[in-house]
Write a protein that holds these residues in place. Structure first.
Motif, PDB file in Angstrom:
ATOM      1  N   VAL A  17       5.475   3.534  10.034  1.00 36.37           N
ATOM      2  CA  VAL A  17       4.115   3.019  10.102  1.00 36.37           C
ATOM      3  C   VAL A  17       3.603   3.532  11.412  1.00 36.37           C
ATOM      4  CG1 VAL A  17       4.818   1.093   8.696  1.00 36.37           C
ATOM      5  CG2 VAL A  17       5.103   1.132  11.006  1.00 36.37           C
ATOM      6  N   SER A  40       6.141  -2.556   0.583  1.00 38.24           N
ATOM      7  CA  SER A  40       6.451  -2.972   1.917  1.00 38.24           C
ATOM      8  C   SER A  40       6.321  -2.007   3.012  1.00 38.24           C
ATOM      9  CB  SER A  40       8.042  -3.364   1.884  1.00 38.24           C
ATOM     10  OG  SER A  40       8.874  -2.103   1.436  1.00 38.24           O
ATOM     11  N   ASP A  41       6.557  -2.301   4.142  1.00 43.10           N
ATOM     12  CA  ASP A  41       6.147  -1.437   5.673  1.00 43.10           C
ATOM     13  C   ASP A  41       7.328  -0.364   5.437  1.00 43.10           C
ATOM     14  OD1 ASP A  41       3.908  -2.939   6.110  1.00 43.10           O
ATOM     15  OD2 ASP A  41       4.893  -4.130   7.601  1.00 43.10           O
ATOM     16  N   ARG A  42       7.095   0.712   5.896  1.00 38.33           N
ATOM     17  CA  ARG A  42       7.983   1.828   5.925  1.00 38.33           C
ATOM     18  C   ARG A  42       8.495   1.993   7.246  1.00 38.33           C
ATOM     19  NH1 ARG A  42       6.061   6.737   1.873  1.00 38.33           N
ATOM     20  NH2 ARG A  42       5.756   5.414   0.007  1.00 38.33           N
ATOM     21  N   SER A  43       9.482   2.668   7.793  1.00 41.57           N
ATOM     22  CA  SER A  43       9.840   2.830   9.023  1.00 41.57           C
ATOM     23  C   SER A  43       8.846   3.941   9.825  1.00 41.57           C
ATOM     24  CB  SER A  43      11.266   3.576   9.157  1.00 41.57           C
ATOM     25  OG  SER A  43      11.068   4.865   8.205  1.00 41.57           O
ATOM     26  N   ASN A  71       0.002   4.524   3.459  1.00 40.59           N
ATOM     27  CA  ASN A  71       1.715   3.974   3.273  1.00 40.59           C
ATOM     28  C   ASN A  71       2.171   4.104   4.919  1.00 40.59           C
ATOM     29  OD1 ASN A  71       2.069   3.960   0.607  1.00 40.59           O
ATOM     30  ND2 ASN A  71       1.896   6.118   0.514  1.00 40.59           N
ATOM     31  N   ARG A  72       1.235   4.565   5.766  1.00 38.75           N
ATOM     32  CA  ARG A  72       1.765   4.295   7.338  1.00 38.75           C
ATOM     33  C   ARG A  72       0.985   3.250   7.885  1.00 38.75           C
ATOM     34  NH1 ARG A  72       0.279   8.879  10.797  1.00 38.75           N
ATOM     35  NH2 ARG A  72       1.680   7.736  12.111  1.00 38.75           N
ATOM     36  N   TRP A  73      -0.148   2.581   7.251  1.00 39.54           N
ATOM     37  CA  TRP A  73      -0.537   1.270   7.627  1.00 39.54           C
ATOM     38  C   TRP A  73       0.484   0.360   7.460  1.00 39.54           C
ATOM     39  CZ3 TRP A  73      -5.258   0.128   9.600  1.00 39.54           C
ATOM     40  CH2 TRP A  73      -6.222   1.117   9.824  1.00 39.54           C
ATOM     41  N   PRO A  74       0.688  -0.620   8.408  1.00 42.52           N
ATOM     42  CA  PRO A  74       1.505  -1.985   8.035  1.00 42.52           C
ATOM     43  C   PRO A  74       0.564  -2.817   6.961  1.00 42.52           C
ATOM     44  CG  PRO A  74       1.210  -1.715  10.377  1.00 42.52           C
ATOM     45  CD  PRO A  74       0.206  -0.517   9.957  1.00 42.52           C
ATOM     46  N   VAL A  75       1.484  -3.144   6.064  1.00 44.62           N
ATOM     47  CA  VAL A  75       0.668  -3.773   4.923  1.00 44.62           C
ATOM     48  C   VAL A  75      -0.171  -4.959   5.397  1.00 44.62           C
ATOM     49  CG1 VAL A  75       0.888  -4.990   2.687  1.00 44.62           C
ATOM     50  CG2 VAL A  75       2.552  -3.202   3.288  1.00 44.62           C
ATOM     51  N   GLU A  76       0.109  -5.688   6.214  1.00 44.48           N
ATOM     52  CA  GLU A  76      -0.546  -6.960   6.615  1.00 44.48           C
ATOM     53  C   GLU A  76      -1.909  -6.501   7.410  1.00 44.48           C
ATOM     54  OE1 GLU A  76      -0.154 -11.137   9.520  1.00 44.48           O
ATOM     55  OE2 GLU A  76       1.519  -9.629   9.159  1.00 44.48           O
ATOM     56  N   GLU A  77      -1.831  -5.393   8.313  1.00 47.00           N
ATOM     57  CA  GLU A  77      -2.996  -5.109   8.965  1.00 47.00           C
ATOM     58  C   GLU A  77      -3.878  -4.480   7.974  1.00 47.00           C
ATOM     59  OE1 GLU A  77      -5.418  -4.947  11.704  1.00 47.00           O
ATOM     60  OE2 GLU A  77      -3.665  -5.806  12.137  1.00 47.00           O
TER      61      GLU A  77
END
Length: 635
Positions: free
Chosen positions: A361, A356-359, A442-448
């Protein structure tokens, strides 16, 4: 003296134990009923209106026996017929009010259950789609399907029908005894003598229903999983003539479920008749003692007149009390099934995604359509599959420049698929090990990230939709839908599958069978490539997706990929030398580590290298195949 002191000491201890027991039961209830209470509060307006209508119905329910009493008394005493006419009109009004009330509680309470079931199913589905691949490695699809259907239905039924039955029973208990007391306190106490037995029966039944409901829901989930697995693998089963074996397994599991369901049904069905019998004891006492009193002394101890009408009204009230007794059993059955299902649903809903997205990102993200250059870097990357202690990738370090085609090759189990699956974060990767254009994945938003990476797995999956809809599945939201047809056809041409599609019965409008069963393996692989190409990714990842196409078609696809407009980085994993030989760089993986890297010619120059050995083995295999074909043609 000493015994009296001991008794005094034991009373506080007993009170403390009782208080602790009640507190634990209350905490357990709050935990068990969290789903139910959440949706009841969410739809509290509808629930309130439904309960209000139910109160109206149950208040009206106490009136008919009183009207019957008055009618009998008027007839026996020879009063004017007009009084009976008025009672008949009142009875008609009560019946009409009850009809309106019953319609109201059906509309509002059943509606609450339906909407709650919809919301819970949507919440569960949304959570499933958000979980990572590691979750699905540990859970069977059939069991998840059972959770999304039968278990959510069990919770829905408790919120709708279960609440209705329980509230109806409670309102009966709150109204009918009051009416009985007003008619004759002595007869009411007489009729309710067996009542103290009921709480013991309820507690005992609740425990048994809960335990057996859990086993039934577990068995149902296992049966669903077995059915889904068998249907998905039906061609394998038929290919090995194992239909009877699978049928035997399915029958055995079905018999197990039937046995558990019958054990549950025995408890559920015996509860209502037991309560009915218990309440019938009160009716027996009323008939014997009340009948005798009616004959001997038509006034009870409280001074209330006991007429034939009173006696008949009491008999009707006791019969009405049979329903709430049975309703308790029905309500408990609904509740325990919902509790068992809630427990299973919570076990999945409490799972968290490891991708999941992390804080932290990326703070700035371009808006609209944009493409990242596509540079990839692995830094001392190590990886093991979740729940597995074996490290499948070890100290992998590699830099891939934007626009470069890099091919990974190696034996089965070398780690190619594991490495490529980390790029779109199908599996989680540790911080500081994988970067895209200098930014940790891990800093990329998963969707993007997944919009920028076009990932084609070796496990090809096509939906039971049209060819066009399958390919267009990869389109980004920002793309103009007017040009969808042209984009889809261009992608299929690059994937060398356009001519195959045009040859189908309805061309691009041809509806595919489950998982594309009406296509060949090569056609399915090429359509999956087209699905990734249609979104024009910055990084195209192909995980051994050309294994089912011939060498000529493979060459055509690779040339099309290299010449496509807007081409960016390509990362390919394969077993065949023909797939990787034209890559800008070839990386040889062995036991999760990089053994060699270079161009095709550079790697062939190392006579003792793993790539050269691999190349010679494939050449020998091809020569043997050609020789066998030649011999077959001569014979």
């Amino acid at each position: 003296m000493s015994s009296g002191v001991e008794n005094l000491k034991s009373k506080p201890a007993n009170s403390f134990a009782l208080g602790r027991f009640l507190r634990l039961r209350w905490e357990r209830f709050l935990e068990e009923s969290s789903f139910i209470r959440h949706y009841l509060w969410k739809y509290r307006a509808s629930v309130g209106l439904g309960l209000l209508a139910l109160v109206l119905v149950d208040l009206m329910e106490v009136v008919p026996p009183i009207l019957l009493k008055e009618s009998l008394d008027i007839a026996i005493e020879g009063k004017p017929l007009s009084q009976l006419a008025w009672i008949a009109l009142v009875y008609l009004g009560v019946a009409l009010a009850q009809a309106v009330g019953r319609y109201g509680w059906r509309i509002y309470l059943i509606r609450t259950g339906i909407l709650s079931g919809r919301d819970l199913r949507a919440r569960f589905s949304r959570h499933l789609f958000g979980l990572g691949a590691s979750f699905y490695d540990r859970h069977r699809v059939g069991n998840l399907m059972s959770l999304a259907t039968s278990d959510t239905d069990a919770v829905r039924m408790e919120i709708g029908a279960g609440l209705l039955v329980l509230a109806d029973a409670i309102f009966y208990f709150a109204t009918v005894p009051v009416a009985m007391y007003l008619l004759s306190p002595q007869l009411m106490l007489l009729a309710f003598i067996p009542l103290p037995i009921i709480p013991w029966l309820v507690i005992r039944n609740e425990r048994e229903v809960h335990n057996r409901s859990e086993k039934v829901q577990e068995a149902l989930g296992q049966l669903s999983a077995m059915a889904q697995e068998a249907l998905a693998g039906i061609r394998v089963i038929k290919g090995f003539a194992k239909e009877d074996v699978q049928l035997g397994r399915f029958r055995a599991k079905g018999e197990e479920l039937a046995g558990l369901s019958l054990r549950l049904a025995r408890v559920q069905t015996s509860f209502g008749p037991t309560l009915d019998f218990t309440m019938s004891l009160g009716l027996v006492l009323l008939l014997f003692v009340g009948g005798k009193q009616l004959i001997d002394q038509p006034v009870d101890a409280a001074g209330a007149a006991v007429t034939l009408g009173t006696f008949v009204a009491f008999q009707r009230y006791i019969q009405k009390m049979v329903w709430p007794m049975a309703a308790i059993g029905v309500a408990l059955s609904f509740y325990q099934r919902a509790v068992s299902s809630s427990k299973r649903l919570k076990a999945v809903l409490n799972e968290s995604s490891d991708v999941s997205d992390r804080s932290e990102v990326m703070a700035v993200m371009p808006k609209g359509a944009w493409k990242t250059p596509g540079g990839v870097e692995f830094r001392n990357l190590g990886f093991r599959f979740p729940g597995n202690s074996i490290e499948v990738l070890k100290d992998v370090s590699l830099r891939i420049e934007p626009g470069e085609r890099v091919a990974f090759i190696g034996a089965i189990g070398a780690g190619k698929s594991a490495l490529l699956s980390l790029l779109p974060r199908i599996y989680a990767v540790s911080d500081g090990m994988l970067f895209i254009d200098g930014i940790d994945v891990n800093r990329w938003p998963v969707e993007e990230l997944r919009r920028q990476v076009g990932f084609v797995s070796q496990d090809v999956f096509l939906f039971s939709e049209t060819v066009s809809e399958n390919v267009a599945f990869g389109l980004c939201e920002w793309m103009e839908r007017d040009s969808e047809k042209a984009v889809v056809e261009k992608a299929t041409q690059l994937a060398a599958v356009h001519d195959d599609v045009v040859g189908l019965i309805s061309s691009y409008r041809t509806r595919l069978g489950e998982r594309g069963i009406n296509l060949s393996g090569g056609q399915k692989q090429r359509l999956s490539i087209a699905r990734a190409l249609v979104k024009q990714p910055s990084i195209l990842v192909l995980d051994d997706v050309l294994s089912s196409v011939d060498v000529q078609t493979e060459e055509k696809i690779l040339q099309g990929l290299r010449s496509r407009p807007g081409r960016n980085t390509e990362i390919v994993a394969a077993h065949r030398i023909s797939t990787v030989r034209d890559a800008d760089r070839i990386v040889v993986l062995e036991n999760g580590t990089i053994r060699q890297q270079g161009t095709h010619q550079q790697l062939l120059a190392d006579a003792r290298g793993a790539y050269r050995i691999f190349y010679e083995q494939q050449q020998l295999k091809e020569d043997l195949e050609h020789y066998a074909e030649a011999v077959e043609l001569q014979t």
